[in-house]
Design a protein around this motif. Structure first.
Motif, PDB file in Angstrom:
ATOM      1  N   ARG A 540       0.789  -1.332  -0.110  1.00  0.00           N
ATOM      2  CA  ARG A 540      -0.045  -0.005   0.063  1.00  0.00           C
ATOM      3  C   ARG A 540       0.948   1.136   0.022  1.00  0.00           C
ATOM      4  NH1 ARG A 540      -0.404  -1.813   5.556  1.00  0.00           N
ATOM      5  NH2 ARG A 540      -2.454  -2.955   5.054  1.00  0.00           N
ATOM      6  N   GLN A 541       0.310   2.320  -0.235  1.00  0.00           N
ATOM      7  CA  GLN A 541       0.860   3.802  -0.533  1.00  0.00           C
ATOM      8  C   GLN A 541      -0.113   4.831   0.049  1.00  0.00           C
ATOM      9  OE1 GLN A 541       2.731   4.561  -4.095  1.00  0.00           O
ATOM     10  NE2 GLN A 541       3.173   6.505  -3.506  1.00  0.00           N
ATOM     11  N   ILE A 542       0.545   5.651   0.990  1.00  0.00           N
ATOM     12  CA  ILE A 542      -0.264   6.832   1.615  1.00  0.00           C
ATOM     13  C   ILE A 542       0.306   7.947   1.084  1.00  0.00           C
ATOM     14  CG2 ILE A 542      -1.126   7.883   3.468  1.00  0.00           C
ATOM     15  CD1 ILE A 542      -1.401   5.115   4.931  1.00  0.00           C
ATOM     16  N   ASP A 543      -0.570   8.885   0.283  1.00  0.00           N
ATOM     17  CA  ASP A 543       0.078  10.175  -0.042  1.00  0.00           C
ATOM     18  C   ASP A 543      -0.248  11.217   1.039  1.00  0.00           C
ATOM     19  OD1 ASP A 543       1.110  12.358  -1.428  1.00  0.00           O
ATOM     20  OD2 ASP A 543      -0.357  12.531  -2.875  1.00  0.00           O
ATOM     21  N   GLY A 544       1.062  11.611   1.860  1.00  0.00           N
ATOM     22  CA  GLY A 544       1.003  12.279   2.742  1.00  0.00           C
ATOM     23  C   GLY A 544       0.808  14.097   2.525  1.00  0.00           C
ATOM     24  N   LYS A 545       1.393  14.331   1.317  1.00  0.00           N
ATOM     25  CA  LYS A 545       1.324  15.864   1.251  1.00  0.00           C
ATOM     26  C   LYS A 545      -0.012  16.566   1.191  1.00  0.00           C
ATOM     27  CE  LYS A 545       3.070  15.459  -2.983  1.00  0.00           C
ATOM     28  NZ  LYS A 545       3.258  14.065  -3.105  1.00  0.00           N
ATOM     29  N   ARG A 546      -1.152  16.081   1.056  1.00  0.00           N
ATOM     30  CA  ARG A 546      -2.528  16.549   0.973  1.00  0.00           C
ATOM     31  C   ARG A 546      -3.079  16.589   2.475  1.00  0.00           C
ATOM     32  NH1 ARG A 546      -5.723  11.500  -1.970  1.00  0.00           N
ATOM     33  NH2 ARG A 546      -5.315  10.203  -0.144  1.00  0.00           N
ATOM     34  N   ASP A 547      -2.311  15.724   3.313  1.00  0.00           N
ATOM     35  CA  ASP A 547      -2.759  15.913   4.600  1.00  0.00           C
ATOM     36  C   ASP A 547      -2.152  16.825   5.518  1.00  0.00           C
ATOM     37  OD1 ASP A 547      -4.474  13.752   3.965  1.00  0.00           O
ATOM     38  OD2 ASP A 547      -3.147  12.251   4.209  1.00  0.00           O
ATOM     39  N   GLY A 578      -1.006  -2.833  15.209  1.00  0.00           N
ATOM     40  CA  GLY A 578      -0.693  -2.574  13.671  1.00  0.00           C
ATOM     41  C   GLY A 578      -1.629  -2.110  12.753  1.00  0.00           C
ATOM     42  N   LEU A 579      -2.680  -1.701  13.184  1.00  0.00           N
ATOM     43  CA  LEU A 579      -3.576  -0.963  12.439  1.00  0.00           C
ATOM     44  C   LEU A 579      -3.838   0.096  11.811  1.00  0.00           C
ATOM     45  CD1 LEU A 579      -6.792  -3.310  13.931  1.00  0.00           C
ATOM     46  CD2 LEU A 579      -5.319  -3.900  11.854  1.00  0.00           C
ATOM     47  N   SER A 580      -2.830   1.104  13.018  1.00  0.00           N
ATOM     48  CA  SER A 580      -3.094   2.568  12.947  1.00  0.00           C
ATOM     49  C   SER A 580      -1.418   3.108  12.876  1.00  0.00           C
ATOM     50  CB  SER A 580      -3.596   3.296  14.042  1.00  0.00           C
ATOM     51  OG  SER A 580      -5.097   2.967  14.014  1.00  0.00           O
ATOM     52  N   LEU A 592      -3.055  10.770  12.061  1.00  0.00           N
ATOM     53  CA  LEU A 592      -3.280   9.388  12.495  1.00  0.00           C
ATOM     54  C   LEU A 592      -4.032   8.761  11.267  1.00  0.00           C
ATOM     55  CD1 LEU A 592      -3.497   7.287  14.794  1.00  0.00           C
ATOM     56  CD2 LEU A 592      -5.636   8.344  15.402  1.00  0.00           C
ATOM     57  N   TYR A 593      -3.510   7.676  10.887  1.00  0.00           N
ATOM     58  CA  TYR A 593      -3.903   6.936   9.660  1.00  0.00           C
ATOM     59  C   TYR A 593      -4.697   5.479  10.118  1.00  0.00           C
ATOM     60  CZ  TYR A 593      -1.717  10.289   6.638  1.00  0.00           C
ATOM     61  OH  TYR A 593      -1.184  11.500   5.861  1.00  0.00           O
ATOM     62  N   ASP A 594      -5.761   5.248   9.257  1.00  0.00           N
ATOM     63  CA  ASP A 594      -6.075   3.764   9.564  1.00  0.00           C
ATOM     64  C   ASP A 594      -5.687   3.047   8.520  1.00  0.00           C
ATOM     65  OD1 ASP A 594      -7.881   1.536  10.238  1.00  0.00           O
ATOM     66  OD2 ASP A 594      -9.392   2.346   8.885  1.00  0.00           O
ATOM     67  N   LEU A 595      -4.654   1.975   8.624  1.00  0.00           N
ATOM     68  CA  LEU A 595      -4.169   1.230   7.571  1.00  0.00           C
ATOM     69  C   LEU A 595      -4.932   0.509   6.744  1.00  0.00           C
ATOM     70  CD1 LEU A 595      -0.679   0.722   9.464  1.00  0.00           C
ATOM     71  CD2 LEU A 595      -1.298   2.532   8.001  1.00  0.00           C
ATOM     72  N   PRO A 596      -5.718  -0.236   7.334  1.00  0.00           N
ATOM     73  CA  PRO A 596      -6.541  -1.268   6.341  1.00  0.00           C
ATOM     74  C   PRO A 596      -7.312  -0.614   5.292  1.00  0.00           C
ATOM     75  CG  PRO A 596      -6.702  -2.082   8.789  1.00  0.00           C
ATOM     76  CD  PRO A 596      -6.184  -0.559   8.607  1.00  0.00           C
ATOM     77  N   ASN A 597      -7.777   0.547   5.632  1.00  0.00           N
ATOM     78  CA  ASN A 597      -8.594   1.499   4.651  1.00  0.00           C
ATOM     79  C   ASN A 597      -7.862   2.424   3.953  1.00  0.00           C
ATOM     80  OD1 ASN A 597     -11.072   0.189   5.381  1.00  0.00           O
ATOM     81  ND2 ASN A 597     -11.267   1.135   7.250  1.00  0.00           N
ATOM     82  N   GLU A 598      -6.686   2.797   4.414  1.00  0.00           N
ATOM     83  CA  GLU A 598      -5.758   3.701   3.944  1.00  0.00           C
ATOM     84  C   GLU A 598      -6.243   5.019   3.951  1.00  0.00           C
ATOM     85  OE1 GLU A 598      -4.135   2.611   0.278  1.00  0.00           O
ATOM     86  OE2 GLU A 598      -4.012   0.632   0.789  1.00  0.00           O
ATOM     87  N   VAL A 599      -6.923   5.642   4.974  1.00  0.00           N
ATOM     88  CA  VAL A 599      -7.534   6.894   5.115  1.00  0.00           C
ATOM     89  C   VAL A 599      -7.138   7.534   6.462  1.00  0.00           C
ATOM     90  CG1 VAL A 599      -9.890   6.176   4.016  1.00  0.00           C
ATOM     91  CG2 VAL A 599      -9.510   5.852   6.559  1.00  0.00           C
ATOM     92  N   LEU A 600      -7.248   8.872   6.254  1.00  0.00           N
ATOM     93  CA  LEU A 600      -6.701   9.885   7.498  1.00  0.00           C
ATOM     94  C   LEU A 600      -7.941   9.840   8.493  1.00  0.00           C
ATOM     95  CD1 LEU A 600      -4.774  11.970   8.613  1.00  0.00           C
ATOM     96  CD2 LEU A 600      -6.011  13.759   7.541  1.00  0.00           C
TER      97      LEU A 600
END
Length: 903
Positions: A540-547, A578-580, A592-600
């Motif tokens: 997975r990949q999370i784009d942090g620039k927008r957050d 391991g979920l956040s 603070l990110y939720d990893l299974p759903n890849e959301v902030l």
């Protein structure tokens, strides 16, 4: 995973600037910490930080005598009125001028503000009066000084005001217009008048100037008018005596305890003295360091004296009669670099550029110990999974192991070459410690037992930026480098080779999931990449620039939206399930990110302090000039006091770091490290403002009993008679009367204990366990107490497990009670084993005649037989048949015992 984290405390710093204030009972002290206010409970050894923030650093605070209203004012004159009991903000107000002093009247009806060269007196908001549209109603403005005020003091009867100023005078004012003839000027000093005080009877006035002069004033007649009639005398305040402190340093601050005539003064060289007035007898002369004492406060009893030093951020509470320190705390001199939680979550370790390592207690908020062995900046700290062992790496070329039981350094690890270590990782077993450097591209591996260098892992082609071990599973080491690769090493394998995971940009931070199956890396382009270690593929990949909430610096000529600064995360960490994941960096955001759903899930703002670079969003053109930002230009003037001037450019040209405690330079807002608590209910962030703690506080849940204001002992007993046991128990804890709690506790019926325990709010679980532990050792109701303990642990066990540090004292007392019960039961059973067998046989035999025991001869025979069997009636620990049945059976009630006795 819960996401309702809230700011709960600020550690790592105890004082920045402003004045210290005691509560009326003298057991709690309030200290301004940047743009917040911290409260230290000196009796219960706890501290907390109020949740509200100012837009700039706080300059002064005041608390009314009732302890209900707190007023704090920042450097721009913006004030916030707070309900101190409920910790809620009531009102915002702007005095539109810098405030140098602030004080409530002793009767609590007014408060005085020294703003510029004027004294503003305002009415204190009161619920008893008619509610007004504006909470702040100005009573009067007093003028007369020709320069800025330095202090304002109330008389004991709240009728008069005493002000001091830089114009070298002190003035007396009356609160009421009919006493306008009281107004008078006290002149004669040759330097700034720092402070002025009334004595207990308000017949003497003491004034202190910056050059160390103490004048005593009395209201007497003019010399030579002793024989004139009383109605013709000219009465006025006159100097009776002059005393001098004779110190090479300048007087910085002072306070006076009128009840005991105790004067405490502080100087610019860190010295403080205690004098007895009016005799001017020096009682003590001590020093708190080489830096100036900026503020002094004394509690209502005159026993505890608080000192604050701005340069190093020191806070001291001194008991002068016993010559001992009640509290002695100091934050880091420089910015924090890293943090880590202890395995049980009760302590946090922080390290800084000043080379010091500090251990903070999570509950109390106080520093437990400070290590100063490192000779340079400490870059990383980590705990071993088992045992009280901590490791640290530093730019001085050493990695040290610390014993947190004896608080000493027991191992020092070095490399074959003199290199600076920038990152650290400890294997889950605690036997291997690894460190990386920005100078050398190799990873150093040591044995903790022997302190020998076991291996040097080579493979990276750039500086190693971070290392990480998992806490479970295989002991794999993950490393990230500026060569845009992530490598996984098997340090216990025979081969040193490792396949790299290629990333697009340089890696800034690395974290391995607790199960050692996934690794996350933060890169310079603002991405967070996640790799499956077993399959060697990106999952997975999370784009942090927008957050990220970006901010502009004071010298920037563009808005924050057009800034390319800080659009990445420099520190990340997994939660323990391991979920956040929590991520932060050189910006004003904690994500603070939720990893299974890849959301902030949540985004927290680090600080709203406008005196930090990176908190502003928009460009205000009126604050920009051709010479740069208006706030960076020193407009105080050459004739202003040099010690109080805002030396904005104290650092060398091009230097990015300055003294964070004194705010000599404008520091940048950033988060250098984040860490999740092992209890999973809190996480900490090492920021520019200090160590921020965000937690899920179950203690502050909604309590419906708080809605009822009629909580009295009579009402509690009335509800108890009606059979509402839960309400009466909670009301007794609210009143905190021990006799009432004991009465309600023992009145509750045995069959109602499970229901009351289940519905009891968690706020009172710790109080009830503590109470049971305190009475159980002397109580005769063993089964009753055991039933309470069993039900409380059954219904609230999960909450108690998550908050072991809160319940540690109560659980220890319960454990002591259980050990005592078990010991007594075993002892009684051992002594009465034969007697128990005898009664069991006797009860089954119909031929047994109890009347034969009344015969004197048979009694003697029975005594001889019991002595032969080791069962003497007079021996301690003898039990009757009903008691034996209770101790060995199912603890029946008293009615069953009486029936057996009748048989």
């Amino acid at each position: 995973m819960k996401s309702d984290f809230k700011f709960s405390n600020l550690l790592g710093t105890v004082y920045r600037q402003g004045n210290l204030v005691y509560t009326n009972d003298g057991t709690t002290i309030l200290s301004p910490v940047g743009n917040r206010v911290s409260v230290f409970d000196l009796i219960n050894n706890k501290s907390f930080t109020l949740n509200y923030e100012h837009r700039k650093n706080i300059s002064c605070i005041a608390l009314n005598k009732q302890g209900t209203l707190l007023l704090s004012v920042d450097e721009d004159g913006r004030a916030i009125l707070v309900n101190f009991k409920a910790r809620t903000v009531l009102h915002h107000f702007n005095f539109k001028e810098s405030v140098r002093a602030l004080e409530f009247s002793p009767d609590g009806t007014h408060f005085a503000v020294a703003a510029g060269r004027f004294i503003q007196v305002w009415k204190t908001p009161d619920m008893a009066e008619d509610r007004q549209f504006a909470p702040f109603v100005r009573h009067r403005v007093y003028a007369g000084h020709y320069s800025d005020l330095t202090s304002v003091t109330w008389s004991g009867d709240s009728k008069y005001l005493l002000s001091t100023s830089k114009d070298m005078t002190a003035r007396i004012y009356s609160l009421y217009t009919e006493d306008k003839e009281v107004k008078m000027t006290l002149a004669g000093h040759r330097d700034y008048v720092i402070k002025a005080f009334f004595d207990k009877d308000q017949e003497i006035i003491y004034t202190l100037s910056k050059d160390g002069a103490l004048f005593r004033w009395e209201y007497t007649e003019r010399p030579g008018e002793e024989e004139i009639a009383a109605d013709e005398k000219h009465m006025s305040w006159r100097i009776i005596s002059k005393n001098f402190f004779m110190s090479e340093a300048k007087l910085k601050c002072a306070t006076f305890h009128a009840e005991s005539n105790l004067l405490i003064v502080g100087f610019t060289n860190g010295e403080f003295r205690l004098y007895e007035l009016p005799s001017f007898t020096m009682l003590q002369n001590l020093s708190m360091g080489s830096n100036a004492v900026n503020t002094i406060a004394v509690n209502s009893t005159g026993e505890w004296i608080a000192f604050g030093s701005r340069k190093l951020g020191q806070l001291l509470v001194y008991e002068w009669k016993s010559e001992s320190y009640i509290l002695k705390q100091q934050g880091h001199f420089d910015a924090m670099n890293c943090l880590t939680y202890s395995p049980d979550g009760s302590r946090i370790v922080t390290a800084s550029d000043d080379g010091k390592i500090k251990i903070w207690d999570v509950v109390s908020g106080f520093c437990l110990a400070t290590f100063e062995e490192h000779q340079s900046a400490v870059t990383a700290v980590a705990f071993a999974k088992r045992g009280q062992v901590m490791f640290s790496s530093s730019l001085d070329g050493t990695v040290r192991a610390w014993d947190l039981i004896r608080y000493r350094n027991f191992r020092t690890f070095t490399s074959t070459e003199r290199i600076q270590f920038s990152c650290l990782a400890v294997d889950p077993s605690g036997e291997i410690v690894c460190a990386g450097s920005l100078d050398d591209f190799k990873i150093q591996v040591w044995s903790v037992q022997t302190a020998q260098l076991l291996d040097q892992l080579a493979g990276h082609e750039g500086p190693v930026s971070c290392l990480s071990f998992g806490t479970e599973g295989s002991p794999s080491l993950a490393s990230a480098s500026w060569d845009k690769t992530i490598r996984i090493w098997d340090i216990f394998g025979r081969s040193q080779t490792s396949e790299p995971f290629n990333v697009i940009s340089e890696c800034l931070s690395l974290a391995m999931r607790p199960d050692s199956k996934e690794v996350a890396a933060s890169t310079l382009d603002g991405q967070i990449l996640f790799w499956d270690i077993e399959n060697a593929k990106q999952v997975r990949q999370i784009d942090g620039k927008r957050d990220i909430t970006k901010g502009r610096y004071l010298e920037d000529r563009f808005t924050a939206a057009n800034s390319a600064r800080g659009k990445h995360f420099s520190t990340i960490t997994y939660s323990f399930d391991g979920l956040s994941l929590v991520a932060a960096g050189n910006n004003n955001s904690i994500c603070l990110y939720d990893l299974p759903n890849e959301v902030l899930l949540r985004r927290f703002t680090v600080s709203q302090n406008m005196q930090l670079n990176g908190t502003l969003q928009f460009l205000n053109s009126k604050n920009m000039t051709e010479a740069g930002a208006l706030d960076l230009i020193d407009d105080d003037g050459e004739l202003s006091d040099f010690e109080e001037r805002r030396r904005l450019d104290a650092a060398l040209p091009g230097s990015n770091r300055g003294d964070i405690s004194s705010r000599a330079t404008r520091p940048e807002i950033r988060v250098s490290s984040v860490g999740f608590s092992p209890t999973a209910n809190a996480f900490a962030c090492a920021s520019t403002e200090g160590l921020l703690i965000y937690s899920i506080d179950d203690a502050f849940i909604f309590d419906p009993f708080d809605l009822d204001v009629d909580v009295t002992p009579e009402a509690t007993l009335g509800i108890l008679q009606e059979g509402d046991y839960l309400t009466s128990l909670v009301m007794s804890f609210r009143l905190n009367e021990r006799y009432l709690i004991h009465k309600v506790y023992e009145t509750i019926k045995f069959e109602d204990i499970p229901l009351v325990s289940k519905d009891l709010p968690v706020v009172y679980v710790e109080k009830l366990l503590t109470f049971i532990g305190s009475i159980a050792m002397e109580s005769q109701h063993i089964e009753f107490n055991l039933t309470w303990v069993s039900n409380l642990l059954t219904h609230h066990g999960k909450y108690i497990t998550r908050n072991k540090h809160i319940y540690s004292s109560a659980l220890r007392s319960i454990q002591r009670f259980l050990n005592r019960v078990a010991k007594d039961v075993v002892k009684a059973n051992f002594k009465n084993e034969n007697l128990f067998d005898f009664f069991m046989v006797a009860s089954s035999s119909k031929a047994l005649q109890f009347s034969s025991f009344n015969n004197d001869e048979d009694d003697d025979d029975d005594e001889e037989e019991e002595e032969a069997n080791g069962n003497d009636d007079d021996e301690e620990g003898w039990f009757g048949p009903g008691q034996v049945k209770k101790m060995t059976g199912t603890f029946e009630n008293d009615s069953s015992d009486s029936e057996m006795d009748d048989e």
